[in-house]
Design a protein around this motif. Sequence first.
Motif, short mmCIF file in Angstrom:
data_model
loop_
_atom_site.label_atom_id
_atom_site.label_comp_id
_atom_site.label_asym_id
_atom_site.label_seq_id
_atom_site.Cartn_x
_atom_site.Cartn_y
_atom_site.Cartn_z
N GLN A 95 0.82 -1.21 0.00
CA GLN A 95 0.00 0.00 0.00
C GLN A 95 0.85 1.26 0.00
O GLN A 95 0.52 2.25 -0.66
N LEU A 96 1.96 1.20 0.71
CA LEU A 96 2.88 2.34 0.74
C LEU A 96 3.41 2.62 -0.66
O LEU A 96 3.44 3.77 -1.12
N ALA A 97 3.81 1.58 -1.37
CA ALA A 97 4.34 1.75 -2.73
C ALA A 97 3.27 2.28 -3.67
O ALA A 97 3.53 3.16 -4.50
N VAL A 98 2.06 1.76 -3.54
CA VAL A 98 0.97 2.20 -4.41
C VAL A 98 0.62 3.66 -4.14
O VAL A 98 0.41 4.46 -5.06
N ASP A 99 0.55 4.05 -2.86
CA ASP A 99 0.22 5.43 -2.52
C ASP A 99 1.27 6.40 -3.08
O ASP A 99 0.93 7.45 -3.62
N ALA A 100 2.54 6.04 -2.94
CA ALA A 100 3.60 6.91 -3.45
C ALA A 100 3.55 6.99 -4.97
O ALA A 100 3.67 8.07 -5.55
#
Length: 197
Positions: free
Chosen positions: A79-84
Amino acid sequence: MRSHTAEPTLPPPGSAPEPPSRTSGFGRERPAAAGPRALQRLADHVNMRALVLLRVTVGIVFVGFGVLKLFPSASPAEQLAVDAATKMTLGLVPETVLLLSLAALETAIGIGLIAGGRLLRPALVAFFLHMGGVFSTLVLLPDAMWQPHSPAPTMEGQYVVKNVVLVAVCLVVAADAWGSRSRSARCPDGTDRTPPG
């Protein structure tokens, strides 16, 4: 009958004393210390293959993280990678496409690092570009990366910051990869063999 007693002989002045015997109480000769020699052989072995060891281990890490992103909710950083990535692409690319693209990119970087050869330099370029995106999350997602009212990173922030180790490793690998071209262009006497351009 006269008894003969042997007088102990002393070494002449200035000569080195004899080393103590390596025999144990049972009369067997003890082997020389194998530990230091084994460690020296291991150190020599690692030293000769240090660059291969560094790039292959980073490659394995990238393949592992990339493959995890192919399975929904398998990666803790998903989720962190997708949000960034969503912020970097201004929300124009669907999340599923972003996640699959990141998975493919990280897996390809890992394969390139492991395989080496012609794949190494493209993999290193992709790695450093990818790391630029990874570290940008420290700015793009400040609420997720930093603890409130504190300069200390959150758990997610630590997950990002620890990548400085991977960057340092790949800098060493890249220095060797790009430096090999200039080394091969030199004669044994140190003169440049490349024709003037």
